[in-house]
Design a protein around this motif. Structure first.
Motif, short mmCIF file in Angstrom:
data_model
loop_
_atom_site.label_atom_id
_atom_site.label_comp_id
_atom_site.label_asym_id
_atom_site.label_seq_id
_atom_site.Cartn_x
_atom_site.Cartn_y
_atom_site.Cartn_z
N THR A 152 51.83 59.24 56.12
CA THR A 152 51.59 58.21 55.10
C THR A 152 52.62 57.08 55.16
O THR A 152 52.27 55.91 55.00
N VAL A 153 53.89 57.41 55.38
CA VAL A 153 54.90 56.36 55.45
C VAL A 153 54.66 55.47 56.67
O VAL A 153 54.80 54.25 56.60
N LEU A 154 54.30 56.06 57.79
CA LEU A 154 53.96 55.25 58.96
C LEU A 154 52.78 54.32 58.67
O LEU A 154 52.77 53.16 59.11
N THR A 155 51.81 54.81 57.94
CA THR A 155 50.66 53.97 57.60
C THR A 155 51.07 52.82 56.70
O THR A 155 50.65 51.67 56.90
N VAL A 156 51.89 53.10 55.69
CA VAL A 156 52.35 52.05 54.79
C VAL A 156 53.14 50.99 55.55
O VAL A 156 52.95 49.78 55.34
N MET A 157 54.01 51.42 56.44
CA MET A 157 54.82 50.46 57.19
C MET A 157 53.96 49.65 58.16
O MET A 157 54.22 48.46 58.39
N GLY A 158 52.94 50.25 58.71
CA GLY A 158 52.05 49.51 59.58
C GLY A 158 51.33 48.39 58.88
O GLY A 158 51.10 47.31 59.45
N VAL A 159 50.98 48.62 57.63
CA VAL A 159 50.34 47.56 56.84
C VAL A 159 51.36 46.52 56.42
O VAL A 159 51.10 45.31 56.43
N ALA A 232 62.76 60.83 57.19
CA ALA A 232 63.86 60.65 58.14
C ALA A 232 63.35 60.54 59.57
O ALA A 232 63.89 59.75 60.37
N VAL A 233 62.33 61.29 59.92
CA VAL A 233 61.77 61.20 61.26
C VAL A 233 61.16 59.83 61.50
O VAL A 233 61.32 59.22 62.57
N VAL A 234 60.47 59.30 60.49
CA VAL A 234 59.90 57.95 60.62
C VAL A 234 61.01 56.93 60.84
O VAL A 234 60.90 56.04 61.69
N LYS A 235 62.08 57.04 60.08
CA LYS A 235 63.19 56.10 60.22
C LYS A 235 63.85 56.22 61.59
O LYS A 235 64.29 55.22 62.17
N SER A 236 63.94 57.43 62.13
CA SER A 236 64.56 57.61 63.44
C SER A 236 63.75 56.93 64.55
O SER A 236 64.30 56.55 65.57
N PHE A 237 62.45 56.78 64.33
CA PHE A 237 61.61 56.11 65.32
C PHE A 237 61.84 54.60 65.34
O PHE A 237 61.85 53.98 66.40
N GLN A 238 62.03 54.01 64.19
CA GLN A 238 62.15 52.54 64.08
C GLN A 238 63.04 52.20 62.88
O GLN A 238 62.54 51.80 61.83
N LYS A 239 64.33 52.35 63.07
CA LYS A 239 65.28 52.20 61.97
C LYS A 239 65.28 50.78 61.42
O LYS A 239 65.27 50.57 60.20
N THR A 240 65.30 49.78 62.29
CA THR A 240 65.37 48.39 61.82
C THR A 240 64.14 48.04 61.00
O THR A 240 64.25 47.48 59.89
N GLN A 241 62.98 48.34 61.53
CA GLN A 241 61.75 48.02 60.80
C GLN A 241 61.64 48.84 59.52
O GLN A 241 61.14 48.36 58.51
N TYR A 242 62.13 50.06 59.56
CA TYR A 242 62.07 50.90 58.37
C TYR A 242 62.83 50.27 57.21
O TYR A 242 62.33 50.20 56.09
#
Length: 369
Positions: A152-159, A232-242
């Motif tokens: 869900t967090v990846l989906t929110v960030m993608g939008v 935390a896993v989502v942030k580790s993938f793309q910290k700056t964008q997160y």
């Protein structure tokens, strides 16, 4: 009387073994000396099938091993080759031997479906701490909430990272991501932990005495840990964008007051927890056999609808673990300013849903009177 002596051929291509008054299946006559044995009729309708006679005789003789002098038994018919009058046979069979096991809605009126109120869970159950199933359920809640936050967090960030919503799934896609993941995860974990994946759901079920205090607290801790790890896993993938895109943290949107955000969380969580109670009601399970199978569907759909309504207001929390995980990993002031709303609102909504279902819908307090 020896039933083996009564074998009377009727004509060239049909052999009857009449042991009680029978219905004539072909033209001709049949001899019926007694009603001491079940009737067995052998139809051989073509000359090419006469070699079957030996097998038919074996079948006939084996049936004589169990005579029924006091009870009429169903007719047995063996046919080879062209079948004549089969419509009549089917009609008689359907009328004489009807379905004994009710199916569909007819099964709901049977005594075997009677409902008995399950006993309330004890407030404290220390024996749970020595059971592997207790820890297995907690692990299932951790993994489910971890996967829930990750998707869900990846989906929110993608939008959020797109300047135009036309190139993304938009709000509807976010709602589908939340609702679809709840549907899938409840289906996967319902048989292990109950598929809560939400401290508010656990709190509501605890108030209804569906689980002990020890299990409720353990579930909430594992849910929060799973949410933190997923974010935390989502942030580790793309910290700056997160950090730039807000990390999927819940905040009250501009133009809405804190009271509006709190109200949205209360009502949204009420819808979710009330759906959980209705979809998993043991009384409905006893009456409608399809309810346990379909339970994850209305729960996931309720999450989808609540997100459609409240994403513009608060980003839709209705899950304190989800809000905590995103806020803790994002760790900015705006994520903590209104964070209390995403705990108080869901807990109030869950408590109201539990009281409404148990007192108004089920009338539990009045059943002993």
């Amino acid at each position: 009387m020896d039933c083996r002596s009564h074998v009377t051929p009727v004509h060239s291509d049909t052999v009857h073994f009449p042991l009680q008054p029978i219905r004539i299946l072909q033209k001709g006559s049949a001899y019926s000396p007694s009603n001491l044995c079940p009737k067995v009729t052998l139809q051989i309708n073509t000359p090419q099938s006469l070699h079957f006679l030996s097998h038919a005789l074996d079948f006939y003789l084996s049936s004589l091993l169990d005579p029924f002098p006091s009870q009429q038994k169903p007719e047995t018919v063996l046919s080879v080759g062209k079948m004549e009058g089969q419509g009549e046979d089917v009609r008689l069979g359907a009328n004489k031997y009807r379905e004994r096991q009710p199916i569909g809605t007819a099964a709901q009126t049977q005594d075997t479906k009677d409902y008995k109120e399950p006993p309330a869970a004890p407030l404290f159950e220390p024996a749970e701490l020595s059971s592997w199933s207790f820890y297995r359920a907690g692990i299932a809640e951790f993994v489910a909430t971890f996967l829930f936050l990750y998707i869900t967090v990846l989906t929110v960030m993608g939008v959020a990272k797109s300047s135009t919503k036309c190139s993304t799934v938009g709000i509807q896609g976010i709602a589908w991501a939340f609702g679809g993941m709840i549907f899938a995860l409840v289906y996967c974990t319902a048989g292990i932990s109950g598929g809560h994946i939400n401290p508010a759901v656990t709190f509501g079920l605890f108030l209804a005495r569906k689980l002990s205090l020890i299990r409720a607290v353990f579930y909430m801790i594992m849910q929060c840990l799973g949410a933190i790890c997923g974010a935390a896993v989502v942030k580790s993938f793309q910290k700056t964008q997160y950090e730039r895109l807000g990390g999927g943290a819940n905040t009250v949107s501009s133009g809405y007051s804190k009271s509006s955000g709190l109200g949205a969380e209360i009502v949204g969580t009420f819808v979710l927890v009330y759906t959980v109670f209705s979809a998993t009601d043991a009384k409905r399970n006893a009456r409608d056999s399809h309810v346990p199978i379909l339970a994850p569907l209305p729960i996931g759909f309720a999450v989808f609808l609540v997100h459609l309504a409240t994403i513009p207001v608060t980003g839709t929390g209705i899950n304190p673990a989800r809000s905590l995980g995103a806020a803790l990993i994002y760790n900015k002031d705006q994520a903590w300013d209104d964070h209390w709303i995403f705990w108080v609102g869901p807990f109030i909504g869950a408590a109201l849903a539990a009281l409404y279902h148990q007192i108004v819908i089920r009338a539990i307090p009045f059943k002993s009177k």
